[in-house]
Design an enzyme around this catalytic site. Sequence first.
Site, PDB file in Angstrom:
ATOM      1  N   GLY A 215     -39.478 -75.249 -14.922  1.00 44.68           N
ATOM      2  CA  GLY A 215     -38.878 -76.404 -15.630  1.00 44.68           C
ATOM      3  C   GLY A 215     -39.857 -76.630 -17.062  1.00 44.68           C
ATOM      4  N   GLY A 216     -39.493 -77.825 -17.543  1.00 48.41           N
ATOM      5  CA  GLY A 216     -40.373 -78.237 -18.710  1.00 48.41           C
ATOM      6  C   GLY A 216     -41.562 -78.599 -18.564  1.00 48.41           C
ATOM      7  N   GLU A 219     -44.124 -75.293 -12.893  1.00 48.26           N
ATOM      8  CA  GLU A 219     -43.641 -74.268 -12.113  1.00 48.26           C
ATOM      9  C   GLU A 219     -43.713 -74.491 -10.779  1.00 48.26           C
ATOM     10  OE1 GLU A 219     -45.936 -73.264 -14.349  1.00 48.26           O
ATOM     11  OE2 GLU A 219     -44.875 -72.944 -16.140  1.00 48.26           O
ATOM     12  N   VAL A 220     -42.790 -73.642 -10.136  1.00 53.33           N
ATOM     13  CA  VAL A 220     -42.801 -73.734  -8.438  1.00 53.33           C
ATOM     14  C   VAL A 220     -43.121 -72.274  -8.280  1.00 53.33           C
ATOM     15  CG1 VAL A 220     -41.308 -74.122  -6.694  1.00 53.33           C
ATOM     16  CG2 VAL A 220     -41.063 -75.612  -8.658  1.00 53.33           C
ATOM     17  N   GLU A 285     -42.326 -77.953   2.125  1.00 54.62           N
ATOM     18  CA  GLU A 285     -41.914 -77.225   3.033  1.00 54.62           C
ATOM     19  C   GLU A 285     -41.028 -76.228   2.385  1.00 54.62           C
ATOM     20  OE1 GLU A 285     -39.064 -78.582   6.039  1.00 54.62           O
ATOM     21  OE2 GLU A 285     -38.845 -80.292   4.656  1.00 54.62           O
ATOM     22  N   ASP A 330     -31.942 -90.080  -8.738  1.00 55.06           N
ATOM     23  CA  ASP A 330     -31.407 -88.744  -9.427  1.00 55.06           C
ATOM     24  C   ASP A 330     -30.571 -87.842  -8.383  1.00 55.06           C
ATOM     25  OD1 ASP A 330     -31.227 -86.913 -11.393  1.00 55.06           O
ATOM     26  OD2 ASP A 330     -33.293 -86.060 -10.985  1.00 55.06           O
ATOM     27  N   ASN A 335     -30.285 -81.484  -6.029  1.00 52.09           N
ATOM     28  CA  ASN A 335     -31.175 -82.156  -5.433  1.00 52.09           C
ATOM     29  C   ASN A 335     -30.962 -82.292  -3.955  1.00 52.09           C
ATOM     30  OD1 ASN A 335     -33.118 -82.286  -7.252  1.00 52.09           O
ATOM     31  ND2 ASN A 335     -32.448 -84.500  -8.239  1.00 52.09           N
ATOM     32  N   ASP A 352     -36.633 -84.082  -4.900  1.00 49.84           N
ATOM     33  CA  ASP A 352     -37.108 -84.535  -6.137  1.00 49.84           C
ATOM     34  C   ASP A 352     -36.908 -86.154  -6.248  1.00 49.84           C
ATOM     35  OD1 ASP A 352     -37.715 -85.102  -8.719  1.00 49.84           O
ATOM     36  OD2 ASP A 352     -35.712 -83.844  -9.701  1.00 49.84           O
TER      37      ASP A 352
END
Length: 512
Positions: A215-216, A219-220, A285, A330, A335, A352
Amino acid sequence: TLLRSRLRAASLVLFFGSGAFLVKNLITGGLPDLHDPMLLAGERLLFGFHLFHVTMLGLVSVVLLRRCQQFSLRQLRLTELAIFAWTALFLLRVQHFTSLYCATQHGFIPNPAGMWFTLIFTYAIFIPNTWRRAACVIGVMAAAPVIWTLFDMTWFESIAQCRQNYDDFPALVLMMGTAFGASVLGTHMIGTLRREAYEAKQLGQYRLKHLIGSGGMGEVYLAEHQLLKRPCALKVIRPGKADDPKVLARFEREVRATAALSHWNTVEIFDYGRTEDGTFYYVMEYLPGLSLADLVERYGPLPVGRAIYFLRQTCEALHEAHSSGLIHRDIKPGNIFAAQRGGVYDVVKLLDFGLAKPLTGNGDDLELTQDGAITGSPLFMSPEQSLGENEADARGDIYSLGAVAYYLLTGHPPFEGNTAMKVMVAHAREDAVPLSRWRPEIPTDIEQVVLRCLAKRPEDRFQDVLSLEQALADCEAAGDWSRERAKQWWYETENVPAQPVGIRNAGASAFD
């Protein structure tokens, strides 16, 4: 960090290269047999331009060596373009003069490809880039000598007279095309190797295996604990974002808020830290499964019983958060994750908490959430969020969960529009279309529950998630879905690929 170091190296290479040719011209005393007054004036002008070019490169190199750490990414990119654009202009001046000199004195036009090769490959080797951006910049460099040669042959008589004998023009076009293709491909390969090297490195006790979302803000990665050999998802902040205190504060708040919760239906945080090079990360996790957004996108609206099954679990996760003094702010399909845990399928995991806020916020929390004034996802935010109201209230989460329920049952959000502002205005002013307009078979009881969640005034909604959960449990279709049906669905439905948290909305949403 990589761009800073590479830009310093590139500027030094160009500085010393240009400087070496300047010294060579000083020693040799310029071109021999040069008597034409116009050429003599052109040589002096070129020497002055060369001296100025080397001086500017030297000054830029000094600034990059001493103050480069203070430059933002935008400033570094502008400096990069300035260095190479200025060098390209200098080469065009050199090309023009040498063509004019050779045509006048010796009756031929030289091939300028060599010096342009140096510039193009210096850029490709040193400057980290996407291949698309590299193609744009290198394309301009590769086209410049070809276009300038045509310009010289059109507008300068002495050069035009040699045009018929200029057999190297097709060779010039082919050479610059080859240089363009090779350098762009090289940039892509270098970038790929760099990413693979990064993915292979360790953060603390965790080895990064491959990228699964971005994303902006960062990273994941799918990662593995070196000693426990346990798979996990690891979020990192982009180096350019790590200097922003508000970004770090949101990142840390998400970690603290999520780590304080222990409910089965909330994603579990394992670790959090900062590496020696300043990279912030946290570990959660690994969740095989799909987000509810992906589930609806792939298979359409859910059966009523299954939607209720997901919503009741989400209510339970939110109850713990609200009881702990946190609202999520959110809630959206991306999510909420439908995971497989311990042999159980359709286990909800709430993700999130980057926008989570205490029910009794302090000044610091207010400052963090006012960065853009409006927080949340426009398609699923409550009217009070869309109006920019900062009062923390759990009933805002109930509205958002009602919007999620609407999406799960109909395949559409409650309100749609061409812009985010139109959607937010609709949340604040318009009534949602009854669910039965989309799906006539939807029972009246679940429709009434969802529409009550979507009431404009908070006092007209369910006042807490336990009341909402009970209302969902009282719906006639509440018992239509079970663990056994969930397991059967996952086994029978097209061998659905298990996706770790972080794919698309699920793991990257905190960074968008």
